[in-house]
Design a protein around this motif. Structure first.
Motif, PDB file in Angstrom:
ATOM      1  N   ALA A  97       0.832  -1.205   0.000  1.00 42.74           N
ATOM      2  CA  ALA A  97       0.000   0.000   0.000  1.00 42.74           C
ATOM      3  C   ALA A  97       0.865   1.253   0.000  1.00 42.74           C
ATOM      4  N   LYS A  98       1.947   1.244   0.769  1.00 42.42           N
ATOM      5  CA  LYS A  98       2.807   2.429   0.874  1.00 42.42           C
ATOM      6  C   LYS A  98       3.558   2.688  -0.437  1.00 42.42           C
ATOM      7  N   SER A  99       3.869   1.614  -1.175  1.00 43.74           N
ATOM      8  CA  SER A  99       4.491   1.809  -2.491  1.00 43.74           C
ATOM      9  C   SER A  99       3.508   2.467  -3.451  1.00 43.74           C
ATOM     10  N   ASP A 100       2.236   2.084  -3.347  1.00 44.36           N
ATOM     11  CA  ASP A 100       1.209   2.742  -4.169  1.00 44.36           C
ATOM     12  C   ASP A 100       1.147   4.237  -3.878  1.00 44.36           C
ATOM     13  N   ILE A 101       1.267   4.600  -2.595  1.00 46.30           N
ATOM     14  CA  ILE A 101       1.218   6.016  -2.227  1.00 46.30           C
ATOM     15  C   ILE A 101       2.394   6.760  -2.849  1.00 46.30           C
ATOM     16  N   TRP A 102       3.576   6.151  -2.837  1.00 44.25           N
ATOM     17  CA  TRP A 102       4.738   6.765  -3.491  1.00 44.25           C
ATOM     18  C   TRP A 102       4.434   7.006  -4.972  1.00 44.25           C
ATOM     19  N   SER A 103       3.919   5.979  -5.659  1.00 44.99           N
ATOM     20  CA  SER A 103       3.612   6.108  -7.094  1.00 44.99           C
ATOM     21  C   SER A 103       2.621   7.235  -7.335  1.00 44.99           C
ATOM     22  N   CYS A 104       1.621   7.338  -6.456  1.00 48.17           N
ATOM     23  CA  CYS A 104       0.633   8.418  -6.600  1.00 48.17           C
ATOM     24  C   CYS A 104       1.266   9.777  -6.300  1.00 48.17           C
ATOM     25  N   GLY A 105       2.231   9.800  -5.395  1.00 49.82           N
ATOM     26  CA  GLY A 105       2.960  11.035  -5.138  1.00 49.82           C
ATOM     27  C   GLY A 105       3.738  11.484  -6.370  1.00 49.82           C
ATOM     28  N   CYS A 106       4.324  10.520  -7.085  1.00 51.01           N
ATOM     29  CA  CYS A 106       5.010  10.840  -8.341  1.00 51.01           C
ATOM     30  C   CYS A 106       4.022  11.428  -9.354  1.00 51.01           C
ATOM     31  N   LEU A 107       2.830  10.839  -9.412  1.00 45.62           N
ATOM     32  CA  LEU A 107       1.801  11.349 -10.322  1.00 45.62           C
ATOM     33  C   LEU A 107       1.418  12.783  -9.978  1.00 45.62           C
ATOM     34  N   LEU A 108       1.184  13.040  -8.701  1.00 43.21           N
ATOM     35  CA  LEU A 108       0.773  14.377  -8.275  1.00 43.21           C
ATOM     36  C   LEU A 108       1.873  15.391  -8.587  1.00 43.21           C
ATOM     37  N   TYR A 109       3.117  15.025  -8.309  1.00 38.44           N
ATOM     38  CA  TYR A 109       4.258  15.895  -8.635  1.00 38.44           C
ATOM     39  C   TYR A 109       4.263  16.196 -10.135  1.00 38.44           C
ATOM     40  N   PHE A 110       4.043  15.162 -10.937  1.00 39.56           N
ATOM     41  CA  PHE A 110       4.046  15.310 -12.395  1.00 39.56           C
ATOM     42  C   PHE A 110       2.904  16.216 -12.857  1.00 39.56           C
ATOM     43  N   PHE A 111       1.716  16.049 -12.283  1.00 41.79           N
ATOM     44  CA  PHE A 111       0.564  16.871 -12.662  1.00 41.79           C
ATOM     45  C   PHE A 111       0.793  18.340 -12.313  1.00 41.79           C
ATOM     46  N   LEU A 112       1.508  18.586 -11.223  1.00 43.42           N
ATOM     47  CA  LEU A 112       1.734  19.956 -10.768  1.00 43.42           C
ATOM     48  C   LEU A 112       2.863  20.660 -11.526  1.00 43.42           C
ATOM     49  N   THR A 113       3.856  19.880 -11.966  1.00 46.38           N
ATOM     50  CA  THR A 113       5.069  20.496 -12.524  1.00 46.38           C
ATOM     51  C   THR A 113       5.360  20.136 -13.973  1.00 46.38           C
ATOM     52  N   SER A 114       4.672  19.113 -14.497  1.00 48.45           N
ATOM     53  CA  SER A 114       4.902  18.610 -15.860  1.00 48.45           C
ATOM     54  C   SER A 114       6.223  17.857 -16.010  1.00 48.45           C
ATOM     55  N   HIS A 115       6.855  17.515 -14.902  1.00 46.16           N
ATOM     56  CA  HIS A 115       8.022  16.626 -14.991  1.00 46.16           C
ATOM     57  C   HIS A 115       8.068  15.745 -13.743  1.00 46.16           C
ATOM     58  N   MET A 116       8.799  14.634 -13.834  1.00 41.67           N
ATOM     59  CA  MET A 116       8.844  13.669 -12.739  1.00 41.67           C
ATOM     60  C   MET A 116       9.776  14.139 -11.628  1.00 41.67           C
ATOM     61  N   PRO A 117       9.555  13.687 -10.396  1.00 36.16           N
ATOM     62  CA  PRO A 117      10.421  14.106  -9.289  1.00 36.16           C
ATOM     63  C   PRO A 117      11.855  13.590  -9.414  1.00 36.16           C
ATOM     64  N   PHE A 118      12.033  12.466 -10.117  1.00 31.36           N
ATOM     65  CA  PHE A 118      13.361  11.908 -10.326  1.00 31.36           C
ATOM     66  C   PHE A 118      13.552  11.685 -11.817  1.00 31.36           C
ATOM     67  N   GLN A 119      14.648  12.199 -12.350  1.00 32.70           N
ATOM     68  CA  GLN A 119      14.898  12.119 -13.778  1.00 32.70           C
ATOM     69  C   GLN A 119      16.336  11.677 -14.034  1.00 32.70           C
ATOM     70  N   ALA A 120      16.521  10.934 -15.126  1.00 28.59           N
ATOM     71  CA  ALA A 120      17.866  10.490 -15.503  1.00 28.59           C
ATOM     72  C   ALA A 120      17.822  10.004 -16.947  1.00 28.59           C
ATOM     73  N   ARG A 121      19.001   9.875 -17.532  1.00 26.70           N
ATOM     74  CA  ARG A 121      19.078   9.447 -18.936  1.00 26.70           C
ATOM     75  C   ARG A 121      19.112   7.935 -19.077  1.00 26.70           C
ATOM     76  N   ASP A 122      19.442   7.232 -18.003  1.00 23.20           N
ATOM     77  CA  ASP A 122      19.476   5.769 -18.075  1.00 23.20           C
ATOM     78  C   ASP A 122      18.846   5.183 -16.819  1.00 23.20           C
ATOM     79  N   VAL A 123      18.458   3.925 -16.902  1.00 22.77           N
ATOM     80  CA  VAL A 123      17.694   3.267 -15.834  1.00 22.77           C
ATOM     81  C   VAL A 123      18.485   3.199 -14.538  1.00 22.77           C
ATOM     82  N   GLN A 124      19.752   2.835 -14.603  1.00 25.92           N
ATOM     83  CA  GLN A 124      20.535   2.658 -13.384  1.00 25.92           C
ATOM     84  C   GLN A 124      20.696   3.974 -12.621  1.00 25.92           C
ATOM     85  N   THR A 125      20.956   5.055 -13.351  1.00 31.66           N
ATOM     86  CA  THR A 125      21.077   6.361 -12.696  1.00 31.66           C
ATOM     87  C   THR A 125      19.753   6.774 -12.076  1.00 31.66           C
TER      88      THR A 125
END
Length: 487
Positions: A225-253
């Motif tokens: 359940a808490k992981s779902d809340i994190w995912s929804c937090g990412c969504l809310l951040y994205f809706f408010l700012t038009s970009h994700m809270p964490f960004q990188a050019r490759d998966v590992q970074t």
């Protein structure tokens, strides 16, 4: 298909495991895995737009009887052991009973040749990933409304003991092209089962990883359940700012940045966002899962409460239907549910949805007494409003939850004279009578009851109720007489 009440969701529960039953209880029911007719008897498959999905186990199908478009997910059960089959049976049983405005509805199933096919509703608006260009042009209050609908679906899942585990842009779909009504999909089936019978595996791309919580990355995507809340937090951040809270050019970074968990709130866009909203996003994206709010705490946050407003007063006829609603037999309720899913005209569906939303002030997909009172006090005196609401809840709240879900609302407000009459039942009979013989066979009756989602323990009783003379055949006139006489 026996499945007990969902257990409280634990932080390290399996994704989508709604039932935790003793082995002997599970082994006593194998109803789901009994053979049914082939889906081709009822549906014609069509090509699915690759923009919607590239997964080859998801198909688009059109009903031969009423031209309704559906989505079909095909599970290859050949390599499933008995334990896996019992788990899948339990999960599907639960999915068939779950009804919420913001979750994709599973309508029926077919099982033959070691393949299980789940039939669910089709949403013509597409998923959020495919509609990003259109979505980004919406006003921010529309985006917040979308977010709250997503949270309503998540709250319902968590209350059912289910963690979604895969909340991302592709798992959010719009009911219509107008992008007003939102639904979550891809929930409820454990990853362990999906990997065995869907050739499924996480794609591991940046879009998917961007929504994973730090602990999900450490535990190979274990859903909580808490992981779902994190995912929804990412969504809310994205809706408010038009970009994700964490960004990188490759998966590992990107994984490294997520596990560090340092969220940037210093961008210029945050200067236009209230401190209360920033605080909520910060809590949802806390590296400590226990510090994150629950879904209920998010949706009931003061920043969202009372965001809905009554545009017009409720339809008086529908309000009267609610007040006058009387409990029907289980057969009639099941039939009304079937009619609502398969025969309700689009304009009537829209009207019922709009009326429900007038009462649903916090947009969580459920109606409480307080919400009804707030609406009814705009129409009546305080004393009259209390009387009306008490009368409505005593009649409609069938499961005694203290809340009215959308399915209960539809049953109470649907115009029964319009839909539960000789003409509509005749049309329904013709849809069920697939060989056009003028009679319903045992197989056709069994399918009807299955599609009506009649519980296993009631099947024999209701089958006998339909086939009163026991000859295994039901004529058109017998069907009409029986259904119209149910009270």
């Amino acid at each position: 298909m026996g499945c007990g009440a969902a257990k409280p969701l634990k932080n390290q529960s399996k994704q989508g495991s709604p039932c935790s039953q003793p082995k002997e209880t599970r082994h006593s029911s194998v109803y789901l895995m009994q053979e049914t007719e082939k889906i081709e008897a009822d549906y014609i498959f069509h090509a699915l737009d690759p923009i919607i999905t590239r997964r080859n186990y998801i198909k688009k199908a059109v009903s031969k009887s009423n031209n309704a478009t559906r989505i079909v997910k095909i599970f290859n059960c050949l390599n499933l052991g008995s334990e896996d089959k019992y788990e899948l049976e339990s999960v599907v049983n639960h999915l068939l009973r779950m009804k919420h405005l913001n979750l994709i509805t599973t309508l029926s199933y077919y099982y033959n040749d070691n393949k299980l096919l789940l039939v669910s509703e089709f949403c013509e608006g597409g998923n959020l990933l495919s509609r990003l260009d259109h979505f980004s042009s919406l006003q921010q209050y529309n985006m917040i409304d979308v977010f709250c609908q997503i949270m309503a679906g998540v709250l319902y899942l968590h209350n059912q003991g289910i963690a979604h585990g895969n909340i991302q842009l592709e798992s959010i779909v719009f009911k219509e092209k107008s992008m007003e009504n939102v639904k979550l999909l891809d929930f409820g089936i454990p990853n362990s089962v999906k990997s065995k019978c869907l050739q499924w595996r996480p794609n591991g791309g940046i879009q998917e990883i961007s929504f994973k919580s730090p602990e999900a990355l450490r535990t190979s995507g274990l859903a909580t359940a808490k992981s779902d809340i994190w995912s929804c937090g990412c969504l809310l951040y994205f809706f408010l700012t038009s970009h994700m809270p964490f960004q990188a050019r490759d998966v590992q970074t990107l994984k490294t940045a997520i596990q560090r968990g340092i969220v940037n709130f210093e961008g210029s866009e945050w200067s236009h966002i209230s401190p209360e909203m920033k605080q909520l996003v910060s809590k949802m994206l806390s590296s400590n899962p226990q510090a994150r709010p629950t879904a209920a705490e998010v949706i009931n946050n003061p920043i969202f409460v009372n965001r809905g407003r009554i545009l017009t007063k409720p339809n008086k006829q529908l309000s009267k239907n609610m007040k006058d609603f009387k409990q029907q037999s289980q057969m009639q309720n099941a039939m009304l549910n079937y009619i609502a899913e398969n025969m309700l005209q689009e304009q009537d569906k829209k009207k019922l949805m709009e009326e429900f939303q007038k009462f649903d002030l916090n947009k969580d997909g459920l109606l409480t007494k307080d919400e009804l009172l707030k609406v009814y006090t705009t129409m009546y005196t305080s004393e009259q409003a209390n009387q009306e609401v008490d009368a409505i809840f005593s009649k409609i709240d069938q499961n005694g939850s203290g809340k009215i879900d959308y399915q209960e609302f539809v049953l109470a407000t649907i115009d029964q004279k319009k839909y539960f009459n000789r003409e509509k039942l005749l049309l329904l009979f013709q849809q069920i009578d697939r060989d056009h013989s003028g009679q319903l066979s045992k197989l056709e009756v069994k399918k009807l009851l299955r599609d009506m989602q009649v519980p296993k323990e009631k099947l024999d009783q209701l089958s006998k109720q339909l086939d009163q003379d026991g000859d295994g055949q039901i004529t058109q006139e017998e069907f009409l007489q029986i259904m119209l006489s149910i009270a």
